[in-house]
Design an enzyme around this catalytic site. Sequence first.
Site, short mmCIF file in Angstrom:
data_model
loop_
_atom_site.label_atom_id
_atom_site.label_comp_id
_atom_site.label_asym_id
_atom_site.label_seq_id
_atom_site.Cartn_x
_atom_site.Cartn_y
_atom_site.Cartn_z
N HIS A 131 37.20 5.94 -18.52
CA HIS A 131 38.53 6.05 -19.13
C HIS A 131 39.51 5.00 -18.61
O HIS A 131 40.56 4.77 -19.21
CB HIS A 131 39.10 7.46 -18.95
CG HIS A 131 39.56 7.79 -17.56
ND1 HIS A 131 38.80 8.50 -16.66
CD2 HIS A 131 40.72 7.54 -16.93
CE1 HIS A 131 39.48 8.66 -15.54
NE2 HIS A 131 40.65 8.09 -15.67
N ASP A 161 31.80 9.61 -17.75
CA ASP A 161 33.02 8.90 -17.36
C ASP A 161 32.74 7.81 -16.33
O ASP A 161 33.46 7.65 -15.34
CB ASP A 161 34.07 9.88 -16.82
CG ASP A 161 35.47 9.26 -16.79
OD1 ASP A 161 35.69 8.28 -17.53
OD2 ASP A 161 36.31 9.74 -16.02
N GLY A 234 46.20 6.01 -11.03
CA GLY A 234 45.72 4.78 -10.43
C GLY A 234 44.56 4.98 -9.48
O GLY A 234 43.88 4.03 -9.12
N ASN A 235 44.33 6.24 -9.04
CA ASN A 235 43.18 6.54 -8.19
C ASN A 235 41.88 6.59 -8.97
O ASN A 235 40.79 6.54 -8.39
CB ASN A 235 43.36 7.87 -7.46
CG ASN A 235 44.12 7.74 -6.16
OD1 ASN A 235 45.22 8.27 -6.04
ND2 ASN A 235 43.54 7.06 -5.18
N SER A 236 41.97 6.73 -10.30
CA SER A 236 40.77 6.87 -11.11
C SER A 236 39.79 5.73 -10.87
O SER A 236 40.17 4.57 -10.89
CB SER A 236 41.14 6.90 -12.59
OG SER A 236 41.68 8.14 -12.95
N LEU A 291 17.09 20.04 -24.38
CA LEU A 291 16.17 21.16 -24.59
C LEU A 291 16.36 21.77 -25.97
O LEU A 291 15.40 22.22 -26.60
CB LEU A 291 16.40 22.21 -23.50
CG LEU A 291 15.43 23.39 -23.44
CD1 LEU A 291 14.00 22.91 -23.25
CD2 LEU A 291 15.82 24.33 -22.29
N GLY A 292 17.62 21.79 -26.46
CA GLY A 292 17.88 22.29 -27.80
C GLY A 292 18.27 23.75 -27.86
O GLY A 292 17.88 24.46 -28.78
N VAL A 293 19.06 24.20 -26.87
CA VAL A 293 19.55 25.58 -26.89
C VAL A 293 21.07 25.59 -26.78
O VAL A 293 21.67 24.70 -26.18
CB VAL A 293 18.97 26.41 -25.71
CG1 VAL A 293 17.48 26.63 -25.90
CG2 VAL A 293 19.25 25.74 -24.37
N VAL A 294 21.67 26.59 -27.40
CA VAL A 294 23.09 26.88 -27.20
C VAL A 294 23.15 28.01 -26.19
O VAL A 294 22.53 29.07 -26.39
CB VAL A 294 23.77 27.30 -28.52
CG1 VAL A 294 25.23 27.67 -28.27
CG2 VAL A 294 23.69 26.19 -29.54
N ILE A 295 23.87 27.78 -25.10
CA ILE A 295 23.87 28.76 -24.01
C ILE A 295 25.27 29.28 -23.74
O ILE A 295 26.27 28.70 -24.17
CB ILE A 295 23.29 28.15 -22.72
CG1 ILE A 295 24.10 26.91 -22.31
CG2 ILE A 295 21.81 27.85 -22.87
CD1 ILE A 295 23.72 26.36 -20.95
#
Length: 502
Positions: A131, A161, A234-236, A291-295
Amino acid sequence: MLLLSAALALAIGSGAGWYSSAHAQQAQATAPAPELVVGLPDFTRLVDQVGPAVVSIQAEVGGKPRAADAQRAQPQQPGDEEIPEFFRRFFGPDGMPMPGAPGMPGARPRGVSQGTGFIISADGYVLTNHHVVEGADTVRIKLSDRREFVARVVGSDEQSDVALLKIAATGLPTLRIGDSKALKSGQWVVAIGSPFGLDHSVTAGIVSAVGRANPYANQRYVPFIQTDVAINRGNSGGPLLNTRGQVVGINSQIFSNSGGYMGVSFAIPIDVAMNAVQQLKATGKVTRGQLGVVIQAMDRDQAKLLGIADGNGALVADVQPGSPAARAGILRQDVIRSVNGQAIQESSDLPPIVGAMAPGTRVTVELVRDGKPRTVTATLNTLDERVAGAGEDAGREPGQPPAAAALANPLGIVGEDMDAQQRSRLGLQPGEGVLVARVEGLAAREAGLRPGDVVLAVGRNDVGSAGALNAQLRGLKAGQAVMLLVRRGGGTQYITVNPAGE
């Protein structure tokens, strides 16, 4: 003569005593004062050694409109004011609006964002936050010896990020990479960065927690390090260091309702960052296993219904058709307890573990189904971040009254059949789901079910009509709790309705 000699001797003796006393007092005044407070950490050696490898970054941003900015510029949605605190990523002080701030224009005015980075190789590779450099036309790096370079963005990954930069220089000071997995709560850590453009500012604190999920940003694959190290704009992108001077994280965000530091800071673990670095160097992008799961997380009632005594694990709310999970035989209401031997304590533990693995990796998944342990194997495919869904109010045409319930059910959930157009708008398949028209039962209301929700299943049993929903619910015993698979706002999760609690 004898008397005069005695007087002179007395005078000389007195003068010598005065001189000796004054000299002693002067020596005492210039001697170092004894330490009155001992045992406190002193980070001066650490800062002297690692400081030269920390750099300041300026990202010059032009006026090109970006889709992300247009999305952030949308007016505040109802309910936003109910969230008192949120994660913030910080830019510098020179006229750059904060991401997510209300009223941000789609076309950003020219400005300069300020951030921090650190050198990871002597030939000029620099690590910082995505960012910090996102959308920048020119990225400038200033070293501690005041040399300045224009950097090339080798690659940048929004999900982690992390951004990798390259400058044309050799023989540069570098930071040593540490082991973020060895971090424990209570250990000392140090941050070096450029808050508000104040280069090489040093702050220190302790690790507050590890493996933190970020519920306010789309970074499911980063198990954040939480600290109380003071971090500001500014620390990012700056390093988080252990007491050996090794980098263990990249300072990324704070949790604040004021825009300033409030004692809760977050860093990206360096092992996550270096995984991204290796891929960015090789291909310019980062790929992750899927993996293809909604958790979802489990509450106490759900854990009891599913036979999970300790409440640990990730509850499977849905399985994507044709996914590795589907091919492995994973079902709704399964509870994933470990992947390749790595325990899943919370549902948020699963995405970082799977995402860190390369597509094509064969994994062993331990799960619980109907209270019994099972083991399955799956071969991960490549993560697809595209999300399809509809808004919470998309279930019914404006002004359209709900249809009368065909049959009653003991939970007081009044379902409504949907036509093909409604299902298409909600991203549902033909014959999938029942629209909730009214919620008359107290237990269902207290569980959070509301009009406009779509019930996809009762337990593991799919429902596609109001009659099917009622038939499933009429089969419940008096006071029996039930888990309803609910689609709301593009997301799917189980909601537990417990009539015994009324």
